[in-house]
Design a protein around this motif. Structure first.
Motif, mmCIF file in Angstrom:
data_model
loop_
_atom_site.group_PDB
_atom_site.id
_atom_site.type_symbol
_atom_site.label_atom_id
_atom_site.label_comp_id
_atom_site.label_asym_id
_atom_site.label_seq_id
_atom_site.Cartn_x
_atom_site.Cartn_y
_atom_site.Cartn_z
ATOM 1 N N PRO A 20 0.833 -1.209 0.000
ATOM 2 C CA PRO A 20 0.000 0.000 0.000
ATOM 3 C C PRO A 20 0.865 1.255 0.000
ATOM 4 C CG PRO A 20 0.032 -1.003 2.175
ATOM 5 C CD PRO A 20 0.742 -1.951 1.268
ATOM 6 N N ARG A 21 0.254 2.354 -0.339
ATOM 7 C CA ARG A 21 0.970 3.624 -0.413
ATOM 8 C C ARG A 21 1.612 3.939 0.929
ATOM 9 N NH1 ARG A 21 1.779 7.979 -3.351
ATOM 10 N NH2 ARG A 21 1.927 10.025 -2.354
ATOM 11 N N ILE A 22 2.825 4.493 0.845
ATOM 12 C CA ILE A 22 3.581 4.799 2.055
ATOM 13 C C ILE A 22 4.428 6.044 1.813
ATOM 14 C CG2 ILE A 22 5.553 3.346 1.398
ATOM 15 C CD1 ILE A 22 5.831 2.578 4.351
ATOM 16 N N GLU A 23 4.618 6.836 2.830
ATOM 17 C CA GLU A 23 5.563 7.952 2.792
ATOM 18 C C GLU A 23 6.842 7.455 3.454
ATOM 19 O OE1 GLU A 23 5.287 10.958 1.418
ATOM 20 O OE2 GLU A 23 3.233 10.607 0.699
ATOM 21 N N LEU A 24 7.852 7.177 2.650
ATOM 22 C CA LEU A 24 9.051 6.512 3.159
ATOM 23 C C LEU A 24 10.199 7.498 3.329
ATOM 24 C CD1 LEU A 24 10.350 3.796 3.939
ATOM 25 C CD2 LEU A 24 11.040 3.547 1.545
ATOM 26 N N ASP A 25 10.848 7.420 4.453
ATOM 27 C CA ASP A 25 12.037 8.227 4.739
ATOM 28 C C ASP A 25 13.136 7.280 5.205
ATOM 29 O OD1 ASP A 25 13.994 9.983 5.518
ATOM 30 O OD2 ASP A 25 12.750 11.116 6.922
ATOM 31 N N LEU A 26 14.221 7.219 4.434
ATOM 32 C CA LEU A 26 15.345 6.339 4.784
ATOM 33 C C LEU A 26 16.492 7.113 5.428
ATOM 34 C CD1 LEU A 26 15.379 3.982 1.657
ATOM 35 C CD2 LEU A 26 14.502 3.491 3.953
ATOM 36 N N GLY A 27 16.210 8.353 5.827
ATOM 37 C CA GLY A 27 17.192 9.112 6.591
ATOM 38 C C GLY A 27 18.233 9.836 5.781
ATOM 39 N N HIS A 28 18.021 9.996 4.485
ATOM 40 C CA HIS A 28 18.993 10.691 3.638
ATOM 41 C C HIS A 28 18.256 11.662 2.716
ATOM 42 C CE1 HIS A 28 22.484 8.138 4.660
ATOM 43 N NE2 HIS A 28 21.572 7.181 4.810
ATOM 44 N N ASP A 29 18.860 12.831 2.511
ATOM 45 C CA ASP A 29 18.280 13.839 1.626
ATOM 46 C C ASP A 29 18.820 13.727 0.213
ATOM 47 O OD1 ASP A 29 16.795 14.952 3.727
ATOM 48 O OD2 ASP A 29 18.474 16.224 4.331
ATOM 49 N N THR A 30 19.970 13.092 0.052
ATOM 50 C CA THR A 30 20.573 12.916 -1.262
ATOM 51 C C THR A 30 21.114 11.501 -1.372
ATOM 52 O OG1 THR A 30 22.740 13.695 -0.485
ATOM 53 C CG2 THR A 30 21.229 15.355 -1.405
ATOM 54 N N GLY A 31 21.537 11.153 -2.575
ATOM 55 C CA GLY A 31 22.145 9.847 -2.798
ATOM 56 C C GLY A 31 21.136 8.777 -3.156
ATOM 57 N N PRO A 32 21.623 7.556 -3.433
ATOM 58 C CA PRO A 32 20.742 6.461 -3.857
ATOM 59 C C PRO A 32 19.653 6.109 -2.852
ATOM 60 C CG PRO A 32 23.041 5.888 -4.260
ATOM 61 C CD PRO A 32 23.055 7.161 -3.486
ATOM 62 N N LEU A 33 19.931 6.229 -1.550
ATOM 63 C CA LEU A 33 18.893 5.894 -0.571
ATOM 64 C C LEU A 33 17.772 6.925 -0.576
ATOM 65 C CD1 LEU A 33 20.993 4.524 2.422
ATOM 66 C CD2 LEU A 33 19.603 3.232 0.780
ATOM 67 N N ALA A 34 18.097 8.189 -0.818
ATOM 68 C CA ALA A 34 17.047 9.199 -0.974
ATOM 69 C C ALA A 34 16.218 8.905 -2.222
ATOM 70 C CB ALA A 34 17.669 10.588 -1.052
ATOM 71 N N GLU A 35 16.880 8.471 -3.301
ATOM 72 C CA GLU A 35 16.165 8.104 -4.527
ATOM 73 C C GLU A 35 15.263 6.897 -4.289
ATOM 74 O OE1 GLU A 35 19.089 7.416 -7.503
ATOM 75 O OE2 GLU A 35 19.915 9.449 -7.406
ATOM 76 N N LEU A 36 15.749 5.939 -3.494
ATOM 77 C CA LEU A 36 14.944 4.753 -3.199
ATOM 78 C C LEU A 36 13.706 5.120 -2.388
ATOM 79 C CD1 LEU A 36 14.583 1.671 -3.296
ATOM 80 C CD2 LEU A 36 16.023 1.525 -1.240
ATOM 81 N N ALA A 37 13.872 5.993 -1.400
ATOM 82 C CA ALA A 37 12.721 6.434 -0.610
ATOM 83 C C ALA A 37 11.699 7.124 -1.494
ATOM 84 C CB ALA A 37 13.188 7.362 0.509
ATOM 85 N N GLU A 38 12.168 7.954 -2.405
ATOM 86 C CA GLU A 38 11.262 8.639 -3.332
ATOM 87 C C GLU A 38 10.569 7.639 -4.250
ATOM 88 O OE1 GLU A 38 11.504 11.889 -7.009
ATOM 89 O OE2 GLU A 38 13.249 11.560 -5.719
ATOM 90 N N LEU A 39 11.312 6.640 -4.734
ATOM 91 C CA LEU A 39 10.742 5.627 -5.619
ATOM 92 C C LEU A 39 9.635 4.845 -4.931
ATOM 93 C CD1 LEU A 39 10.720 3.836 -8.175
ATOM 94 C CD2 LEU A 39 12.573 2.503 -7.126
ATOM 95 N N LEU A 40 9.891 4.368 -3.701
ATOM 96 C CA LEU A 40 8.899 3.546 -3.020
ATOM 97 C C LEU A 40 7.726 4.376 -2.505
ATOM 98 C CD1 LEU A 40 11.161 0.971 -1.145
ATOM 99 C CD2 LEU A 40 10.039 0.774 -3.366
ATOM 100 N N THR A 41 7.941 5.655 -2.265
ATOM 101 C CA THR A 41 6.807 6.540 -1.965
ATOM 102 C C THR A 41 5.919 6.682 -3.193
ATOM 103 O OG1 THR A 41 8.070 7.757 -0.295
ATOM 104 C CG2 THR A 41 6.174 8.879 -1.269
ATOM 105 N N ARG A 42 6.552 6.699 -4.326
ATOM 106 C CA ARG A 42 5.823 6.804 -5.606
ATOM 107 C C ARG A 42 5.158 5.485 -5.981
ATOM 108 N NH1 ARG A 42 9.147 8.123 -11.165
ATOM 109 N NH2 ARG A 42 7.444 7.772 -12.678
ATOM 110 N N LEU A 43 5.866 4.372 -5.798
ATOM 111 C CA LEU A 43 5.363 3.050 -6.180
ATOM 112 C C LEU A 43 5.959 2.043 -5.212
ATOM 113 C CD1 LEU A 43 3.560 1.853 -8.447
ATOM 114 C CD2 LEU A 43 5.668 1.270 -9.647
ATOM 115 N N ASN A 44 5.149 1.531 -4.298
ATOM 116 C CA ASN A 44 5.657 0.747 -3.181
ATOM 117 C C ASN A 44 5.865 -0.721 -3.554
ATOM 118 O OD1 ASN A 44 6.538 0.042 -0.665
ATOM 119 N ND2 ASN A 44 4.529 0.107 0.306
ATOM 120 N N GLY A 45 6.975 -0.962 -4.240
ATOM 121 C CA GLY A 45 7.332 -2.318 -4.633
ATOM 122 C C GLY A 45 6.752 -2.685 -5.979
ATOM 123 N N PHE A 46 7.543 -3.429 -6.787
ATOM 124 C CA PHE A 46 7.049 -3.817 -8.110
ATOM 125 C C PHE A 46 7.914 -4.933 -8.671
ATOM 126 C CE2 PHE A 46 9.951 -0.229 -8.591
ATOM 127 C CZ PHE A 46 10.838 -0.658 -9.584
#
Length: 379
Positions: A20-46
Motif C-alpha cells: 500500500p501507499r507509504i511515505e518513506l524516509d530512509l534518513g537521507h536527503d541525497t544519494g541512492p537511498l534518498a532516490e529509493l525512498a522517493e521511488l517507493l513513496t511513488r510506487l511501493n514495490g514492483f
C-alpha cells in the motif's frame, strides 16, 4: 517527443504496487537511498520482466519480501559472516542476485554464491539503464517467462535456486533449479559464499555446514576430517579400521527406516542420495549439546574403536580411503544431517551434509532423535 529517464522507462513496464501507499524516509536527503525512498513513496514495490526482477515493498503489509526485514542481519545476512555487511538491498533478480546500495554512494549487484559485488552506477537511473540495456540476461526476462510457462507462476516470496550451485558447475537447466522461499535461498548459499569468497579459480572447495553441533563448555576436539564419501546403496559406514561386516537384511531395513544402524565396530549412516556426499567426522572429548535446530535428521548410536583409527566409506578398505587417528576406546555417536530440501526430485543433485560427532562414552543403541517428516526425494 519527451525522452523518459531510465527509471521512468522501467516503471512503465512494471507490475505494481506490491504494498500500500507509504511515505518513506530512509534518513537521507541525497544519494541512492534518498532516490529509493522517493521511488517507493511513488510506487511501493514492483516486478518487471515477468518477475525476473523484484523490488521490495516497504511496510508490514504487502506481497513478497519487506524492505526493512530483508535487511535485518538475522533474516539471511548472518549466514554470510560479514560478507554482506554494508549492503542495503532493495531488490533481487530471478536467481537471488541482490540489487543493493553501499554507503549511500553506489548501486551494486551482490552475487549470493560468491558474495562478489559488481558496481552498476551512482544511482537508480544507472541501475535502471543497466537492466534495460539487456533485459534477457540482467533482468532474466526470457528465463522467467519460460520457467513460469512450464512450471507455473512464482510466488512473490519465491526465487529460483540451483540444486548444484552455478559456481560448482551447475547449469541453468530447469532440472537443476527449484523454486523456494527467497530467504531460504539466501541462507542456503551463505555458507558456500564464506567458503569460496576470494578463492582463486580452480581451487578445491569443501562446502561446510551453516552451523555445527554446539560443544559444551570445556570440550576439546580430538580429531576432525572433512570427507567426500560415495554413499553406495544410500549409505556409508563409520567404523574401526579393522572391523569387517557384511550388511544383512536387518541392517538394510534399519537404514531405510531410521537412517542409522550399528554392529560391533561399525555404524551405518543412511543418506538421502546414492551419490558422493559431504561428511564431517568430528571427534570430541565431551558430548555436544541437545539443540537440534537447523538439522533435518538426527540419530544416535555407538562405536568401539580398538585400532585407534576410523575410516568412513562403503565397504572400501583400500589405501586410498583416509584414516583418522583417534584414541582407542568406546564412543557414543550422533549423526546430524541437513540439506534434504536441496535435493532434486530424482535424488541425484543436492547439498546434503552429514556431520558425525563421536565422544568417549558408553556405546548407545541406535535410535532416531529427530526424524525428517517428509519422504526423501528420488524414492
Amino acid at each position: 517527443m519527451i525522452d523518459l529517464r531510465p527509471l521512468d522507462q522501467l516503471l512503465a513496464v512494471a507490475r505494481a504496487p506490491l504494498g500500500p501507499r507509504i511515505e518513506l524516509d530512509l534518513g537521507h536527503d541525497t544519494g541512492p537511498l534518498a532516490e529509493l525512498a522517493e521511488l517507493l513513496t511513488r510506487l511501493n514495490g514492483f516486478t518487471v520482466f515477468n518477475a525476473g526482477v523484484q523490488v521490495f515493498h516497504a511496510g508490514t503489509a504487502g506481497l513478497g519480501p519487506e524492505l526493512a526485514r530483508w535487511n535485518e542481519p538475522s533474516t539471511w545476512k548472518d549466514t554470510y559472516a560479514g560478507l554482506a555487511d554494508g549492503l542495503f538491498c532493495f531488490g533481487q533478480d530471478l536467481f537471488g542476485c541482490q540489487f543493493a546500495v553501499t554507503d549511500n554512494r553506489e548501486v551494486v549487484v551482490f552475487d549470493p554464491e560468491t558474495a562478489d559485488r559488481t558496481p552498476i552506477g551512482a544511482g537508480l537511473d544507472d541501475w535502471a539503464a543497466w537492466l534495460l540495456d539487456d533485459p534477457a540476461v540482467r533482468g532474466a526476462h526470457q528465463f522467467a517467462t519460460a520457467w513460469q510457462d512450464e512450471r507455473g507462476a512464482l510466488g512473490h516470496d519465491q526465487r529460483l535456486i540451483p540444486l548444484q550451485m552455478f559456481t560448482m558447475g551447475g547449469t541453468y537447466d530447469f532440472d537443476n533449479l527449484v523454486a523456494k522461499d527467497a530467504i531460504t535461498c539466501m541462507r542456503i548459499r551463505g555458507p558456500l559464499a564464506q567458503t569460496i569468497h576470494d578463492l582463486p579459480d580452480g581451487a578445491q572447495v569443501h562446502v561446510m555446514a551453516e552451523r555445527t553441533p554446539a560443544a559444551k563448555p570445556g570440550s576439546k576436539q580430538l580429531a576432525y576430517a572433512e570427507l567426500d564419501v560415495f554413499a553406495d546403496y544410500n549409505s556409508f559406514m563409520v567404523q574401526d579400521e579393522t572391523a569387517r561386516f557384511d550388511p544383512d537384511r536387518a541392517w538394510t531395513k534399519a537404514l531405510i527406516a531410521d537412517m542409522i544402524a550399528a554392529r560391533e565396530g561399525v555404524i551405518g549412516v543412511g543418506t538421502a542420495r546414492r551419490m558422493t556426499v559431504s561428511v564431517i567426522l568430528d571427534v570430541r572429548s565431551e558430548a555436544p549439546d541437545d539443540n537440534f535446530d537447523g538439522w533435518d535428521h538426527v540419530t544416535e548410536a555407538g562405536l568401539r574403536v580398538e585400532s585407534g583409527k576410523v575410516i568412513v566409506s562403503m565397504l572400501d578398505y583400500s589405501d586410498a580411503i583416509p584414516r583418522t587417528a583417534v584414541p582407542a576406546g568406546d564412543y557414543a555417536a550422533r549423526v546430524y544431517a541437513k540439506g534434504f530440501d536441496t535435493i532434486s526430485n530424482d535424488g541425484v543433485h543436492g547439498q546434503d551434509l552429514y556431520h558425525v560427532v563421536l565422544w568417549p562414552g558408553d556405546i548407545k543403541k541406535p535410535r532416531v532423535l529427530v526424524g525428517y517428516p517428509e519422504p526423501l526425494p528420488g524414492g
